[in-house]
Design an enzyme around this catalytic site. Structure first.
Site, PDB file in Angstrom:
ATOM      1  N   GLY A 143     110.237  35.842   5.535  1.00  0.00           N
ATOM      2  CA  GLY A 143     110.175  36.227   7.077  1.00  0.00           C
ATOM      3  C   GLY A 143     109.482  35.670   8.117  1.00  0.00           C
ATOM      4  O   GLY A 143     109.929  34.575   8.241  1.00  0.00           O
ATOM      5  N   GLY A 144     108.431  36.332   8.353  1.00  0.00           N
ATOM      6  CA  GLY A 144     107.385  35.794   9.282  1.00  0.00           C
ATOM      7  C   GLY A 144     107.179  34.150   9.092  1.00  0.00           C
ATOM      8  O   GLY A 144     107.278  33.554  10.324  1.00  0.00           O
ATOM      9  N   ASN A 171     114.535  34.372   6.879  1.00  0.00           N
ATOM     10  CA  ASN A 171     115.125  35.433   7.688  1.00  0.00           C
ATOM     11  C   ASN A 171     114.452  35.795   8.931  1.00  0.00           C
ATOM     12  O   ASN A 171     113.228  36.073   9.100  1.00  0.00           O
ATOM     13  CB  ASN A 171     114.996  36.986   6.795  1.00  0.00           C
ATOM     14  CG  ASN A 171     115.067  38.008   7.346  1.00  0.00           C
ATOM     15  OD1 ASN A 171     115.921  37.956   8.316  1.00  0.00           O
ATOM     16  ND2 ASN A 171     114.947  39.327   6.978  1.00  0.00           N
ATOM     17  N   TRP A 172     115.198  35.354  10.142  1.00  0.00           N
ATOM     18  CA  TRP A 172     114.324  35.367  11.407  1.00  0.00           C
ATOM     19  C   TRP A 172     114.347  36.726  11.936  1.00  0.00           C
ATOM     20  O   TRP A 172     113.607  36.776  13.020  1.00  0.00           O
ATOM     21  CB  TRP A 172     115.193  34.489  12.411  1.00  0.00           C
ATOM     22  CG  TRP A 172     115.306  33.018  11.908  1.00  0.00           C
ATOM     23  CD1 TRP A 172     114.712  32.513  10.702  1.00  0.00           C
ATOM     24  CD2 TRP A 172     115.764  31.899  12.456  1.00  0.00           C
ATOM     25  NE1 TRP A 172     114.807  31.008  10.944  1.00  0.00           N
ATOM     26  CE2 TRP A 172     115.709  30.781  11.817  1.00  0.00           C
ATOM     27  CE3 TRP A 172     116.538  31.755  14.114  1.00  0.00           C
ATOM     28  CZ2 TRP A 172     115.988  29.382  12.406  1.00  0.00           C
ATOM     29  CZ3 TRP A 172     117.108  30.606  14.303  1.00  0.00           C
ATOM     30  CH2 TRP A 172     116.655  29.492  13.481  1.00  0.00           C
ATOM     31  N   LYS A 173     115.118  37.578  11.239  1.00  0.00           N
ATOM     32  CA  LYS A 173     114.842  39.164  11.937  1.00  0.00           C
ATOM     33  C   LYS A 173     115.194  39.199  13.263  1.00  0.00           C
ATOM     34  O   LYS A 173     116.115  38.236  13.863  1.00  0.00           O
ATOM     35  CB  LYS A 173     113.648  39.775  11.545  1.00  0.00           C
ATOM     36  CG  LYS A 173     113.002  39.770  10.111  1.00  0.00           C
ATOM     37  CD  LYS A 173     112.048  40.561   9.775  1.00  0.00           C
ATOM     38  CE  LYS A 173     111.501  40.070   8.661  1.00  0.00           C
ATOM     39  NZ  LYS A 173     110.506  41.167   7.810  1.00  0.00           N
TER      40      LYS A 173
HETATM   41  C1  PEP Z   1     111.871  39.697   4.871  1.00  0.00           C
HETATM   42  O1  PEP Z   1     111.684  39.916   5.877  1.00  0.00           O
HETATM   43  O2  PEP Z   1     112.635  39.600   4.101  1.00  0.00           O
HETATM   44  C2  PEP Z   1     110.682  39.187   4.342  1.00  0.00           C
HETATM   45  C3  PEP Z   1     109.806  38.844   3.058  1.00  0.00           C
HETATM   46  O3  PEP Z   1     109.394  39.342   5.370  1.00  0.00           O
HETATM   47  P1  PEP Z   1     107.759  38.572   5.349  1.00  0.00           P
HETATM   48  O4  PEP Z   1     107.940  37.255   4.663  1.00  0.00           O
HETATM   49  O5  PEP Z   1     107.515  38.486   6.825  1.00  0.00           O
HETATM   50  O6  PEP Z   1     107.081  39.567   4.880  1.00  0.00           O
END
Ligand code: PEP
Length: 251
Positions: A235-236, A9-11
């Protein structure tokens, strides 16, 4: 055998050019091979979908990060599930905690989004998870039960088969603090139990349930080793092709 998935998930990150570059780097790595039965998915911003589709091979899945609860009409700024499908995506993330919390998306909205997604030929990646105070008060199973019931359990069995679930404890997202493999396993098993109660044991066994929340190369292997954890929503760490590929190879 249940399908394993690692979804990135690149957000709200990357320009179109940066996104295409990231997709190209990832594609090169994925070309070297991924573990058997693992589906890789990337979820770039809406504006990148068609260009990213062109550069990721057809083995890599494409997801949007959200879709409208509406189908069409006078809803300025919205993007429908059908539009996302027509841009070449096969999946859509629904109910990410950032959408629930910053954009006040209700369980009712999410239920409509899930239905629109499936009726448009997309597989929803439905997110659920408790906040820190809910975990501290030990009411996390009730929270998850409510989210899953209201968001998903109106679906008939044929539609539910399309659903992918992501358990994402809000206190672990973007905080660097992941759930322990045991905490993830407890909730994944609980979600499977809810599915069995609502549908049947085959459905419970066949539903892919991902873990999300500060998943990275250093902890993915241990988390993914748990029986009911079928991969991750990342995410990150998905913004680095190397880190994401290393997570993919954690099975
Ligand atoms: C996400 O946005 O779904 C997520 C799990 O973010 P992160 O891995 O950055 O905690």
């Amino acid at each position: 055998m249940r399908r394993k998935i690692v979804a990135g998930n690149w957000k709200l990150n990357t320009t179109l050019q940066e996104g295409v570059k990231l997709a190209l780097s990832l594609n090169e790595l994925v070309g070297k091979g991924v573990p058997e039965n693992v589906q890789v998915i990337v979820a770039p911003p809406f504006t990148h979908l068609t260009e990213v589709r062109k550069v990721i091979g057809n083995k890599t899945g494409l997801a949007a990060q959200n879709c409208s609860a509406q189908k069409s009409g006078a809803f300025t700024g919205e993007v429908s599930a059908e539009m996302i499908k027509s841009a070449g995506a096969g999946y859509v993330i629904v109910g990410h905690s950032e959408r629930r919390n910053y954009f006040n998306e209700s369980d009712l909205d999410l239920s409509s989004k899930v239905i629109n997604a499936i009726e448009s030929g997309l597989q929803p990646i439905f997110c659920c998870g408790e906040k820190l105070h809910e975990r501290e008060k030990s009411i996390y199973t009730e929270v998850i039960k409510k989210q899953v019931h209201l968001g998903l359990f109106d679906l008939d069995a044929e539609h539910f088969k399309k659903v992918i679930i992501a358990y994402e404890p809000v206190w672990a997202i973007g905080t660097g603090k992941n759930a322990t493999p045991e905490q993830a396993q407890e909730i994944h098993q609980y979600i499977r139990h809810l599915i069995e109660e609502q549908y049947n044991s085959d459905m419970a066994d066949n539903t892919t349930i991902l873990y999300g929340g500060s998943c990275k190369p250093s902890n993915a292997r241990e988390i993914f080793s748990k029986d009911d954890v079928d991969g991750g929503l990342i995410g990150g760490a998905s913004l680095s092709a190397d880190d994401f590929y290393s997570i993919i190879n954690s099975f």
